[in-house]
Design a protein around this motif. Structure first.
Motif, PDB file in Angstrom:
ATOM      1  N   SER A  54      15.856   6.106  -1.292  1.00 27.63           N
ATOM      2  CA  SER A  54      16.921   6.547   0.072  1.00 27.63           C
ATOM      3  C   SER A  54      16.262   7.578   1.020  1.00 27.63           C
ATOM      4  N   GLU A  55      16.687   7.328   2.095  1.00 20.29           N
ATOM      5  CA  GLU A  55      16.016   8.428   3.163  1.00 20.29           C
ATOM      6  C   GLU A  55      16.682   9.688   2.846  1.00 20.29           C
ATOM      7  N   GLY A  56      17.764   9.744   2.225  1.00 17.52           N
ATOM      8  CA  GLY A  56      18.414  11.166   1.787  1.00 17.52           C
ATOM      9  C   GLY A  56      17.856  11.923   0.901  1.00 17.52           C
ATOM     10  N   CYS A  57      16.895  11.339   0.190  1.00 17.00           N
ATOM     11  CA  CYS A  57      16.213  11.928  -1.011  1.00 17.00           C
ATOM     12  C   CYS A  57      14.752  12.362  -0.923  1.00 17.00           C
ATOM     13  N   SER A  58      14.735  13.825  -1.031  1.00 16.59           N
ATOM     14  CA  SER A  58      13.474  14.418  -0.597  1.00 16.59           C
ATOM     15  C   SER A  58      12.224  14.051  -1.392  1.00 16.59           C
ATOM     16  N   SER A  59      12.600  13.438  -2.863  1.00 19.21           N
ATOM     17  CA  SER A  59      11.438  12.871  -3.625  1.00 19.21           C
ATOM     18  C   SER A  59      11.282  11.695  -3.338  1.00 19.21           C
ATOM     19  N   CYS A  60      11.910  10.855  -2.277  1.00 17.72           N
ATOM     20  CA  CYS A  60      11.549   9.490  -1.987  1.00 17.72           C
ATOM     21  C   CYS A  60      10.452   9.273  -1.338  1.00 17.72           C
ATOM     22  N   PRO A  61      10.013   9.965  -0.221  1.00 17.60           N
ATOM     23  CA  PRO A  61       8.906   9.637   0.866  1.00 17.60           C
ATOM     24  C   PRO A  61       7.801   9.310   0.128  1.00 17.60           C
ATOM     25  N   PRO A  62       7.408  10.225  -1.078  1.00 15.58           N
ATOM     26  CA  PRO A  62       5.950   9.700  -1.689  1.00 15.58           C
ATOM     27  C   PRO A  62       6.098   8.558  -2.433  1.00 15.58           C
ATOM     28  N   ALA A  63       7.150   8.196  -2.935  1.00 17.50           N
ATOM     29  CA  ALA A  63       7.283   6.947  -3.457  1.00 17.50           C
ATOM     30  C   ALA A  63       7.397   5.615  -2.568  1.00 17.50           C
ATOM     31  N   ASP A  64       8.021   5.834  -1.199  1.00 19.26           N
ATOM     32  CA  ASP A  64       7.689   4.946  -0.164  1.00 19.26           C
ATOM     33  C   ASP A  64       6.220   4.696   0.337  1.00 19.26           C
ATOM     34  N   GLN A  65       5.498   5.814  -0.045  1.00 21.06           N
ATOM     35  CA  GLN A  65       4.142   5.752   0.513  1.00 21.06           C
ATOM     36  C   GLN A  65       3.193   5.072  -0.770  1.00 21.06           C
ATOM     37  N   VAL A  66       3.851   5.289  -1.736  1.00 21.19           N
ATOM     38  CA  VAL A  66       3.128   4.294  -2.794  1.00 21.19           C
ATOM     39  C   VAL A  66       3.321   2.761  -2.670  1.00 21.19           C
ATOM     40  N   LEU A  67       4.737   2.402  -2.315  1.00 16.50           N
ATOM     41  CA  LEU A  67       5.084   1.150  -2.214  1.00 16.50           C
ATOM     42  C   LEU A  67       4.297   0.536  -0.853  1.00 16.50           C
ATOM     43  N   VAL A 135       9.022   6.868 -12.523  1.00 15.35           N
ATOM     44  CA  VAL A 135       9.351   7.351 -11.174  1.00 15.35           C
ATOM     45  C   VAL A 135       8.569   6.609 -10.130  1.00 15.35           C
ATOM     46  N   GLY A 136       9.048   6.317  -9.062  1.00 17.61           N
ATOM     47  CA  GLY A 136       8.348   5.520  -8.142  1.00 17.61           C
ATOM     48  C   GLY A 136       7.242   6.305  -7.355  1.00 17.61           C
ATOM     49  N   SER A 137       7.137   7.532  -7.437  1.00 18.59           N
ATOM     50  CA  SER A 137       5.848   8.281  -6.858  1.00 18.59           C
ATOM     51  C   SER A 137       4.718   8.368  -7.781  1.00 18.59           C
ATOM     52  N   ASP A 138       4.912   8.026  -8.775  1.00 17.52           N
ATOM     53  CA  ASP A 138       3.875   8.058  -9.764  1.00 17.52           C
ATOM     54  C   ASP A 138       2.656   6.729  -9.492  1.00 17.52           C
ATOM     55  N   ALA A 139       1.795   7.054  -8.496  1.00 18.91           N
ATOM     56  CA  ALA A 139       0.706   6.169  -8.283  1.00 18.91           C
ATOM     57  C   ALA A 139      -0.015   5.665  -9.223  1.00 18.91           C
ATOM     58  N   ARG A 140      -0.477   6.434 -10.145  1.00 21.08           N
ATOM     59  CA  ARG A 140      -1.555   5.942 -11.167  1.00 21.08           C
ATOM     60  C   ARG A 140      -0.633   5.282 -12.081  1.00 21.08           C
ATOM     61  N   GLU A 141       0.719   5.354 -12.533  1.00 17.43           N
ATOM     62  CA  GLU A 141       1.543   4.473 -13.512  1.00 17.43           C
ATOM     63  C   GLU A 141       1.682   3.103 -12.822  1.00 17.43           C
TER      64      GLU A 141
END
Length: 265
Positions: A54-67, A135-141
């Motif tokens: 979600s664009e409203g979630c501050s934890s999401c941009p790093p996960a967007d970058q992983v994707l 958690v979607g921001s976990d690039a290693r996982e």
């Protein structure tokens, strides 16, 4: 901040936390013609990555970058990795309405929660092949899960052939090789390089870039061949879009096979 939706006895309880949790076989030929199905049991591994964000979630941009990184890796390496971002709508009431969000995306995430018995919804969540989540921001996982998925043969082969249709929909023919009893087929239209400048909420003053699902349809696989029509917003840029088709077990939601092809010119 992370949002979790806890699923308790059929009721949804909204809680707020301040931490970060909150083809296969077959590839269509460049011409868009369906690929020839290999013999049974010869389908190479695939990895379908579904990010709930979600664009409203501050934890999401790093996960967007992983994707987004996986979008680039898949294209560069021509590997059968298929990233999709689904924007949920339960953040929309908390300061910023995500223009890509939908109740359908939230319902899809809720279906995964039920199938995996996780009893909660959260962002950012990454689901790999419909059978594991983290958690979607976990690039290693993410790298570990993708490697595992690619090492396992897929159970069906999939080919798709999109045909230019109306201004806001396309017809997509599909063919599936292998057992399809109890299976469903998903067809997604994904647009690359979308940008939003967020002015309110947790991501205020940030510019966010997405590769986002703009159209999605799930249909039962009553036969190995068929055709579906997928709608998408009229403002979508077809030049930046692709079509992903993937088959799932209708009960467990495990992904059985997948492929992608460019959006028809």
């Amino acid at each position: 901040m992370t949002i979790r939706l806890l699923l308790l006895s059929g009721l949804t309880l909204l809680t707020l936390a301040c931490s970060v949790i909150f083809t296969n076989g077959l590839r269509a030929a460049p011409s868009g013609q369906p690929a020839t199905a290999p013999a049974a049991g010869q389908f190479p591994g695939i990895a379908v990555l579904e990010l709930f964000t979600s664009e409203g979630c501050s934890s999401c941009p790093p996960a967007d970058q992983v994707l987004n990184d996986w979008v680039g890796k898949a294209a560069q390496q021509q590997s059968p990795v298929y990233p999709l971002a689904f924007h949920v709508d339960y953040w929309d009431r908390l300061g910023w309405k995500d223009r890509f969000s939908s109740a359908e995306s939230t319902a899809r995430q809720r279906a995964y929660a039920a199938a995996m018995n996780t009893r909660q919804l959260y962002t950012p969540q990454l689901v790999v092949n419909g059978s594991s989540e983290f958690v979607g921001s976990d690039a290693r996982e993410a790298s570990r899960q993708v490697a595992t998925a690619l090492s396992r043969p897929a159970l069906v082969g999939v080919s798709i052939k999109p045909e230019k249709g109306k201004k806001s929909s396309i017809q997509v023919g599909y063919e599936v090789a292998g057992s399809i009893e109890g299976a469903v087929i998903n067809v997604a239209v994904v647009e690359r390089g979308l940008t939003s400048v967020v002015t309110r909420g947790e991501n205020a003053r940030r510019s966010l870039t997405h590769d986002t699902v703009r159209g999605f349809l799930t249909a039962p696989l009553d036969a190995s061949k068929g055709r579906v029509e997928v709608s998408f917003p009229a403002d979508m840029n077809p030049r930046n879009a692709k079509v992903i088709g993937y088959v799932q077990n209708g009960r467990t939601l495990a992904v059985l096979g997948a492929t992608e092809t460019p959006f028809p010119p």
